[in-house]
Design a protein around this motif. Structure first.
Motif, PDB file in Angstrom:
ATOM      1  N   THR A 198       0.954   3.998  -3.005  1.00  0.00           N
ATOM      2  CA  THR A 198       0.644   5.409  -2.752  1.00  0.00           C
ATOM      3  C   THR A 198       1.724   6.310  -3.327  1.00  0.00           C
ATOM      4  OG1 THR A 198      -0.603   4.857  -0.748  1.00  0.00           O
ATOM      5  CG2 THR A 198       0.188   7.122  -0.966  1.00  0.00           C
TER       6      THR A 198
ATOM      7  N   GLN B 117      -6.039   0.729  -7.266  1.00  0.00           N
ATOM      8  CA  GLN B 117      -6.204   1.316  -5.936  1.00  0.00           C
ATOM      9  C   GLN B 117      -6.974   0.370  -5.022  1.00  0.00           C
ATOM     10  OE1 GLN B 117      -5.274   4.769  -4.606  1.00  0.00           O
ATOM     11  NE2 GLN B 117      -5.495   3.255  -2.962  1.00  0.00           N
TER      12      GLN B 117
ATOM     13  N   ARG C 228       0.837  -1.208   0.000  1.00  0.00           N
ATOM     14  CA  ARG C 228       0.000   0.000   0.000  1.00  0.00           C
ATOM     15  C   ARG C 228       0.868   1.253   0.000  1.00  0.00           C
ATOM     16  NH1 ARG C 228      -1.560   3.890   2.907  1.00  0.00           N
ATOM     17  NH2 ARG C 228      -0.277   3.188   4.674  1.00  0.00           N
TER      18      ARG C 228
ATOM     19  N   ASP D 108      -5.477  -1.272  -1.491  1.00  0.00           N
ATOM     20  CA  ASP D 108      -6.142  -1.106  -0.205  1.00  0.00           C
ATOM     21  C   ASP D 108      -6.450  -2.440   0.469  1.00  0.00           C
ATOM     22  OD1 ASP D 108      -6.108   1.642  -0.478  1.00  0.00           O
ATOM     23  OD2 ASP D 108      -8.142   1.739  -1.325  1.00  0.00           O
TER      24      ASP D 108
ATOM     25  N   ASP E 152      -8.372   2.629 -11.018  1.00  0.00           N
ATOM     26  CA  ASP E 152      -9.339   2.452  -9.937  1.00  0.00           C
ATOM     27  C   ASP E 152      -9.234   1.056  -9.336  1.00  0.00           C
ATOM     28  OD1 ASP E 152     -11.762   3.382  -8.440  1.00  0.00           O
ATOM     29  OD2 ASP E 152     -12.695   1.724  -9.510  1.00  0.00           O
TER      30      ASP E 152
ATOM     31  N   ARG F 100       1.307   6.215  -7.119  1.00  0.00           N
ATOM     32  CA  ARG F 100       0.108   6.953  -7.548  1.00  0.00           C
ATOM     33  C   ARG F 100       0.344   8.461  -7.521  1.00  0.00           C
ATOM     34  NH1 ARG F 100      -4.181   6.608  -3.214  1.00  0.00           N
ATOM     35  NH2 ARG F 100      -2.783   8.231  -2.412  1.00  0.00           N
TER      36      ARG F 100
END
Length: 216
Positions: free
Chosen positions: A76, A107, A72, A111, A104, A79
């Motif tokens: 991040t 992500q 994650r 998560d 999308d 991204r």
């Protein structure tokens, strides 16, 4: 032996997709199915038939959560960087829309990586310091087997997704799993049964836009 879907070779190859949102996070994955799929993967070629690969199958909940958190964090950072695909529109409306959907779903997986029932890391025996030359030759001894694993999983009703962002924390994850310094990661595959019935081939660029015969 687990049930194998009645898919011909072309259908199997064209419908083995990167599965993210459709990974079933609630259904257990039997180790027998993972082992059976890995037995198929071990038939892949490797340089000089060295078969220097290693397969780390992570089912422990705490270890999966720890790896998921590293992933994650890496996602991040990616991204928020200028290299993220959606920051560079192509001018093709359909392609940009597809990239938005991929972003999308990426992500979504970032998560939930730590919740995926099985994480498989494909790794390779190599020097602690990777050689500067012939990286493709070295990784060519692992990546075909990893792709074969994805195909074998698909044939048994499981989904996976090719990911490498965890490599930013390769050292930390190796320490977590007790991996020797001379074994290097090549890919992280989240593995689970998938929801829904099946998959269809994805839209790709026309062959003639990338095909070069007898020269560029």
């Amino acid at each position: 032996m687990s049930d194998v879907l009645p898919l011909g070779p072309d259908e199997l190859l064209t419908t083995t997709r990167s599965v993210r949102k459709r990974l079933d996070l609630t259904r257990d994955v039997p180790m027998d199915v993972i082992r059976e799929s890995l037995e198929v993967a071990l038939q892949a070629p490797s340089g000089s038939n060295q078969q220097g690969w290693h397969w780390l199958v992570v089912t422990d909940a705490e270890k999966r959560r720890a790896i998921g958190e590293y992933y994650r964090q890496a996602f991040t950072a990616y991204r928020n960087s200028g290299a993220y695909p959606t920051t560079k529109p192509t001018g093709d409306t359909d392609r940009d829309a597809t990239q938005g959907r991929v972003a999308d779903s990426a992500q979504y997986l970032a998560d939930r990586m730590g919740e995926v029932p099985v994480l498989v890391i494909g790794a390779l025996q190599a020097s602690a310091d990777l050689p500067a030359a012939n990286q493709s030759g070295m990784w060519g001894s692992l990546l075909p087997a990893a792709w074969s694993l994805q195909i074998a999983l698909r044939a048994r009703g499981l989904g996976s997704a090719w990911t490498t962002l965890h490599l930013q924390y390769e050292k930390e994850i190796s320490e977590l799993l007790g991996v020797p310094a001379d074994v290097r990661h090549g890919v992280l595959l989240p593995v689970a049964y998938y929801t829904g019935d099946t998959f269809k081939p994805a839209k790709r660029q026309p062959l003639d836009t990338v095909l070069h015969v007898d020269g560029w």
